[in-house]
Design an enzyme around this catalytic site. Sequence first.
Site, PDB file in Angstrom:
ATOM      1  N   ASN A  80       5.960 -10.113   0.411  1.00  0.00           N
ATOM      2  CA  ASN A  80       6.804  -9.068  -0.363  1.00  0.00           C
ATOM      3  C   ASN A  80       6.353  -7.591  -0.459  1.00  0.00           C
ATOM      4  OD1 ASN A  80       8.692 -10.793  -1.715  1.00  0.00           O
ATOM      5  ND2 ASN A  80       7.538 -11.244  -3.454  1.00  0.00           N
ATOM      6  N   HIS A  81       7.596  -6.925  -0.640  1.00  0.00           N
ATOM      7  CA  HIS A  81       7.018  -5.345  -0.523  1.00  0.00           C
ATOM      8  C   HIS A  81       6.967  -4.725  -1.972  1.00  0.00           C
ATOM      9  CE1 HIS A  81       7.699  -4.344   3.865  1.00  0.00           C
ATOM     10  NE2 HIS A  81       7.984  -5.885   3.629  1.00  0.00           N
ATOM     11  N   PRO A  82       6.452  -3.685  -2.070  1.00  0.00           N
ATOM     12  CA  PRO A  82       6.160  -3.174  -3.523  1.00  0.00           C
ATOM     13  C   PRO A  82       7.419  -2.306  -3.985  1.00  0.00           C
ATOM     14  CG  PRO A  82       5.033  -1.781  -1.738  1.00  0.00           C
ATOM     15  CD  PRO A  82       5.714  -2.875  -1.144  1.00  0.00           C
TER      16      PRO A  82
END
Length: 201
Positions: A80-82
Amino acid sequence: MTFINYDGPKKKLSAAPSVHESAVLHNCYVGEWTAIGARSRLNEVVFGDYSYCVDEVQINYAEIGKFCSIASHVCINPGNHPMWRVTQHHATYRRASYGFAEQDDADFFDWRRSHKVTIGHDVWIGHGATIMPGVSIGTGAVIGSGAVVTKDVDPYTIVAGVPAKLIRERFSREAADRLIEIAWWDWPRETLQALQLRSCK
């Protein structure tokens, strides 16, 4: 025209894990009688006895039970990316690579670890399926090829589609509960060998 069937060498497994030379494992526990296929990548994974994954499988931050069958090109817990940050790019957490800091953002990777995937025993995951972060898959479940699993999957159910939805139950609820109760996957090898894992009819 001549057709030739070639299945590759039939490697006999043993208590020592069989890991293809092109596979990459980082900080993993791999149980007995297991096989990890070519070009697979495992990162912080517990991989239970008798489970296997075929070629080009990617697994991050996950616990895999015993006797699981994972087809090729499966992705379990993709990164997942922020999304809450101004930019979602690697540069905000892989800072050292970009020269923005001497160390990477440890808190971000701890956040990823906190969303691990848990897979029960005797689970079959079909070709190209994706299991999203934080999902739990119950024992005996089947995940259809190409499925994207975004929610927990009950034991002994079959799910497929994007996003994955219930197709049907494998057995009656009583039979499924009984299988979970006897927990055959925890039986000693001698018992499994004596029974030769014959199908129940």
